[in-house]
Structure formats: structure tokens, C-alpha cells
Design a protein around this motif. Structure first.
Motif, PDB file in Angstrom:
ATOM      1  N   VAL A 268       0.834  -1.203   0.000  1.00 56.15           N
ATOM      2  CA  VAL A 268       0.000   0.000   0.000  1.00 56.15           C
ATOM      3  C   VAL A 268       0.872   1.258   0.000  1.00 56.15           C
ATOM      4  O   VAL A 268       0.598   2.225  -0.725  1.00 56.15           O
ATOM      5  CB  VAL A 268      -0.945   0.002   1.212  1.00 56.15           C
ATOM      6  N   SER A 269       1.942   1.231   0.780  1.00 49.51           N
ATOM      7  CA  SER A 269       2.810   2.403   0.884  1.00 49.51           C
ATOM      8  C   SER A 269       3.486   2.725  -0.445  1.00 49.51           C
ATOM      9  O   SER A 269       3.540   3.887  -0.857  1.00 49.51           O
ATOM     10  CB  SER A 269       3.870   2.177   1.970  1.00 49.51           C
ATOM     11  N   VAL A 270       4.006   1.701  -1.129  1.00 47.37           N
ATOM     12  CA  VAL A 270       4.697   1.965  -2.397  1.00 47.37           C
ATOM     13  C   VAL A 270       3.707   2.427  -3.465  1.00 47.37           C
ATOM     14  O   VAL A 270       4.079   3.148  -4.401  1.00 47.37           O
ATOM     15  CB  VAL A 270       5.497   0.744  -2.901  1.00 47.37           C
ATOM     16  N   THR A 271       2.434   2.030  -3.318  1.00 37.18           N
ATOM     17  CA  THR A 271       1.416   2.534  -4.240  1.00 37.18           C
ATOM     18  C   THR A 271       1.313   4.049  -4.141  1.00 37.18           C
ATOM     19  O   THR A 271       1.311   4.761  -5.152  1.00 37.18           O
ATOM     20  CB  THR A 271       0.042   1.904  -3.950  1.00 37.18           C
TER      21      THR A 271
ATOM     22  N   ALA B 268       3.074  -7.491 -15.819  1.00 34.41           N
ATOM     23  CA  ALA B 268       4.201  -8.055 -15.065  1.00 34.41           C
ATOM     24  C   ALA B 268       3.758  -8.459 -13.662  1.00 34.41           C
ATOM     25  O   ALA B 268       4.191  -9.496 -13.139  1.00 34.41           O
ATOM     26  CB  ALA B 268       5.342  -7.037 -15.003  1.00 34.41           C
ATOM     27  N   ALA B 269       2.892  -7.650 -13.037  1.00 34.41           N
ATOM     28  CA  ALA B 269       2.406  -7.974 -11.694  1.00 34.41           C
ATOM     29  C   ALA B 269       1.620  -9.275 -11.695  1.00 34.41           C
ATOM     30  O   ALA B 269       1.689 -10.062 -10.735  1.00 34.41           O
ATOM     31  CB  ALA B 269       1.540  -6.832 -11.166  1.00 34.41           C
ATOM     32  N   ALA B 270       0.865  -9.510 -12.764  1.00 35.84           N
ATOM     33  CA  ALA B 270       0.103 -10.761 -12.854  1.00 35.84           C
ATOM     34  C   ALA B 270       1.015 -11.973 -12.916  1.00 35.84           C
ATOM     35  O   ALA B 270       0.606 -13.090 -12.556  1.00 35.84           O
ATOM     36  CB  ALA B 270      -0.795 -10.726 -14.088  1.00 35.84           C
TER      37      ALA B 270
ATOM     38  N   PHE C 291       6.740  -4.156  -8.810  1.00 32.22           N
ATOM     39  CA  PHE C 291       5.915  -3.790  -9.966  1.00 32.22           C
ATOM     40  C   PHE C 291       4.833  -2.783  -9.573  1.00 32.22           C
ATOM     41  O   PHE C 291       4.446  -1.934 -10.378  1.00 32.22           O
ATOM     42  CB  PHE C 291       5.276  -5.040 -10.578  1.00 32.22           C
ATOM     43  N   ARG C 292       4.354  -2.898  -8.334  1.00 32.18           N
ATOM     44  CA  ARG C 292       3.327  -1.971  -7.875  1.00 32.18           C
ATOM     45  C   ARG C 292       3.847  -0.536  -7.811  1.00 32.18           C
ATOM     46  O   ARG C 292       3.111   0.416  -8.080  1.00 32.18           O
ATOM     47  CB  ARG C 292       2.816  -2.397  -6.487  1.00 32.18           C
TER      48      ARG C 292
END
Length: 468
Positions: free
Chosen positions: A63-66, A103-105, A116-117
């Protein structure tokens, strides 16, 4: 008339047509998948906790890196969009977001997913700046506010779709498909958006008046309008090329608008995250069962679409400045009353009203008002600075809310919300400018002074005059 003023007048004089609706659809589609990806986080992270692929600490990092990525994206979008053009920026950021989602998938672990997020967040943060800003430069002044509210309404429906698809897909097929849907959808939109033109206002502001006129002529033909008068050679020669600098946002003439934009978006993010994101937790802490709290929350959140429709009906009547002031005060009033609600009906009704007001403010502010405040040469940078400030504050909002609730209960949280709304009403009322039914050139003319980096294109002897 200078080149970009002529371009602006011709764009504002166009009848509403399929071109404008198609433009809205393409911008909304990209921003829809952006919002969709934000909302799937809760479902994905819950599934990863259940499967043992993640922990609460790693989820918090996700959540933070988002937010960090979105802050970075908002800042970069402002610079890239004003420097290299709207078309380049919205394709660039949507491509980043789309490929990062794919890539996240395929991420082999939560650590790769977090990485990736971060990249996805950059694209998501940029999209909101470029999308609203680009739309404002194409839509006629008499419809600009209403189109902003429609775009805001479309985007916010992604909450329902992401939740519904998560319920259908994740338990049976896993969380990876949620990222795959978002990524593939974004890349399809990226391909369709290749047909979108560059903003003629941006082209004219950068001295590319002939290109701007060609784009406007194509739009006029598509709208079934008679072509406007082409600029004379002398007019083209006297066009002022604007290369605004970030420091211009904090100059004497633009400082009030920058402060207004920052306050408006900080207030929106604070109120939204303090109330909308936390209301189920508040209800449970107040003694409601989980089932009851979710039912009440569903009723409250139904106020969102209603708020967007209210904003649509008032955007060109009440205006953005006074709309923000009025609904800040109305929302503050409902917030003061909320702690005194005892019955489930009263709680749901007041929560519904607060949610509706929040969505009215969202439609007026981030979707319409903030991009209108700045000249074309600085439009995305101004919006980017305001969005960056809002995202930065939102990182600390959960801690402020938790602390207020721990020490003062729901009354403490509502005091935070009410104080924020009253501050917004005061600042916008004192410093804000009304933009309703005004051309972007007219709004910019109120603060028209030579900005850093301006150059005059053409014959010497033409005195440079600051324009939109």
C-alpha cells in the motif's frame, strides 16, 4: 488575436458532437482501469494473506509503495505533459501502467509484486493529472464543468466493478487475473488512444500554431462546423512561445492559485480517506456487527453517484468556486450532526449525505477546478503539484484518523473532517477565482504576466504579451 487565443476561441465555439463524447470515452477508459487497479488492492492482498503468500507487514509495504508511486507519477506527469505534450504523456504513462500490471500478474513473489506496484503507481498517479487536464483543453467552456463531473462519475463506478469481479474471480481463479484484466484493458485503451490528437492549445502555446490550426480544422470538420479563420502571417509571427517553469507556480501572480489548488486536493484526499475508507471500521467499533456495518456502508456509498449527478446539474449554474465553498459548509454541517445519530436509519442517512457531498466536491475540484486554474503552459505542472501534495498528505491520514478515533472516538474523526472542510471553504472563498463558463484563455488572462522562459516567435519588434 494571438494564435493560441484564436485556437481557444474556435474550440469553445464548437457545437457538442461525437468528437467530444469519443474523447471523453477514451480518457475515461484509461482512467477507469487506473481506478480499477487502485480498488483491487484490498481483494488481492486479502487473498494473498489467506494463501500465505504475504503478511500484514508486506501488505502495508504494498500500500505504501502505491502512494509513493502515485506521488512520483503526479509530479512527473506535470513536467512531462507541459514539456512534451499531452498526447505523449498520456500514452507514456498508460503504457507504463499497462505493462507493469501484466508483469504484476506474473510476479513470482510478493516482493516482485511490490516492485511492480511501485512502477504501476507512477502510471496511476500520472493518469489523473493528464486525464482531467487534457479533457479541459478540448471541451467548450459551456460544457467543461459538466464533462468533468461525467468523467468523475464514470471513474468512480470502478469501485463496484472491481469488488464484483474480485468476488467472482479471486476465489476460483486466483488474484493474478485481477492484474491481468487491468493490464490488458489499459493496453487496449493505449492502442485506441493513438488516434487522439494533441491538444491544440498546447501546440499553440509552444509556437506550433500551424499544427494547432490543422488539428482544430479536423475537429471542426468532425463536428460539422464551418472552419474558423486561419491566422494571418503577422499573427503567427507574433505568437508568444511559453516554456513555463515550476517556479512560476510560486510567483506573486500565481501563488494564490497554487495555494488554492493544493488546499482543495489536500482537503479532498483527507476527507475521502478519513470517512469513506474508514466508515466500516467505525461502525464495527461502535458496536455494529460486521454484517450490519457492511449493509449500512453500502447504503452510505450509494450517495456517491448521487453526488456526481448533483455536481453535473450545478457545475455550470452554481460554478466551481462557490460550489466548493457551499458543499464544504454543507458537508461540515452533516459531519457535526453525525456523532449524535443513534438509530441505524439516522446513521445511514447522514452517511449517505456526507458521501454525496464528498463526491460533489470531488467532481468540482480534482475533475474540473484545479486544471482550470493554471495557464496552458503550466496546467499539468500546477495540477501535478496539487496532486502530489494531496497524495503526500494521504500517506499520513490513516495514522491521524486512527489516533483521533483512539482518543476521541468518532467525534474526533469528524472534528478532523469538519476542520478540513471549513479550512477549504475559507481558502477557496478568499483566494479562489470563479471559472464557470469562462474560456481557459480568459481565466489565464487574470494572471497574465511574462513567465520564465517565454520567447517571441517571429519578427523582431513584436512586443511579447503574456497569453494563455
Amino acid at each position: 488575436m494571438y494564435g493560441d487565443a484564436s485556437v481557444g476561441a474556435r474550440l469553445d465555439g464548437l457545437p457538442l458532437s461525437r468528437f467530444h463524447w469519443r474523447l471523453l470515452g477514451l480518457i475515461a477508459a484509461g482512467m477507469y482501469f487506473d481506478s480499477f487497479d487502485i480498488y483491487i488492492a484490498g481483494t488481492v492482498l486479502a487473498a494473498m494473506i489467506h494463501s500465505g503468500e504475504s503478511t500484514l507487514r508486506l501488505n502495508a509495504t504494498f500500500v505504501s509503495v502505491t502512494f509513493i508511486g502515485m506521488m512520483t507519477g503526479a509530479w512527473l506527469a506535470g513536467w512531462l505533459g507541459d514539456r512534451f505534450g499531452r498526447r505523449f504523456c498520456y500514452q507514456f504513462n498508460l503504457g507504463i501502467y499497462g505493462f507493469a500490471s501484466i508483469a504484476a500478474a506474473l510476479a513470482p513473489s510478493i516482493y516482485w509484486l511490490i516492485a511492480f506496484r511501485l512502477v504501476m503507481g507512477v502510471g496511476m498517479g500520472a493518469e489523473i493529472v493528464v486525464g482531467y487536464g487534457t479533457l479541459s483543453e478540448f471541451i467548450p467552456a459551456s460544457w467543461r464543468g459538466r464533462f468533468g463531473t461525467i468523467l468523475n462519475l464514470i471513474i468512480n463506478t470502478s469501485l463496484f466493478l472491481s469488488t464484483f469481479l474480485g468476488w467472482l474471480i479471486v476465489p476460483h481463479y486466483g488474484w493474478r487475473w485481477m492484474f491481468a484484466i487491468a493490464g490488458c484493458g489499459a493496453l487496449v485503451v493505449w492502442f485506441l488512444r493513438k488516434s487522439m490528437p494533441e491538444s491544440p492549445r498546447w501546440l499553440a502555446t509552444h509556437g506550433r500554431v500551424e499544427e494547432a490550426q490543422c488539428v482544430v480544422e479536423r475537429i471542426e470538420a468532425e463536428c460539422g462546423a464551418s472552419p474558423g479563420l486561419s491566422p494571418t502571417a503577422g499573427t503567427v509571427a507574433s505568437t508568444v512561445v511559453q516554456e513555463g517553469r515550476m517556479s512560476d507556480l510560486f510567483s506573486r501572480r500565481l501563488l494564490a492559485r497554487t495555494i488554492t489548488a493544493v488546499v482543495v486536493l489536500v482537503a479532498l484526499f483527507v476527507v475521502n480517506y478519513a470517512f469513506v475508507s474508514w466508515i466500516p471500521t467505525f461502525l464495527v467499533q461502535q458496536g455494529h456487527s460486521v454484517s450490519s456495518s457492511l449493509g449500512l456502508t453500502a447504503v452510505m456509498f450509494a450517495g456517491g453517484p448521487i453526488g456526481s449527478l448533483v455536481a453535473f446539474s450545478l457545475a455550470e449554474r452554481l460554478g466551481r468556486k462557490w460550489g466548493i465553498v457551499l458543499f464544504s459548509l454543507v458537508c461540515a454541517g452533516f459531519g457535526v450532526a453525525y456523532p449524535f445519530a443513534q438509530s441505524a436509519t439516522a446513521i445511514a442517512a447522514l452517511g449517505f449525505a456526507i458521501t454525496a457531498c464528498i463526491y460533489v466536491l470531488s467532481s468540482f475540484s480534482v475533475a474540473t477546478y484545479v486544471p482550470e486554474l493554471f495557464p496552458t503552459a503550466l496546467r499539468l505542472r500546477g495540477s501535478g503539484v496539487a496532486n502530489t501534495a494531496g497524495r503526500a498528505v494521504s500517506i499520513f491520514v490513516p495514522f491521524a484518523v486512527a489516533n483521533a478515533f483512539t482518543h476521541f472516538g468518532i467525534a474526533g474523526v469528524l472534528a478532523l473532517i469538519v476542520g478540513t472542510l471549513l479550512t477549504q471553504a475559507l481558502i477557496v472563498g478568499l483566494l479562489g477565482t470563479e471559472t464557470r463558463r469562462r474560456s481557459l484563455e480568459s481565466i489565464a488572462a487574470d494572471v497574465a504576466v511574462p513567465m520564465g522562459g517565454m520567447q517571441t516567435a517571429g519578427r523582431p519588434g513584436n512586443a511579447p504579451t503574456a497569453i494563455e
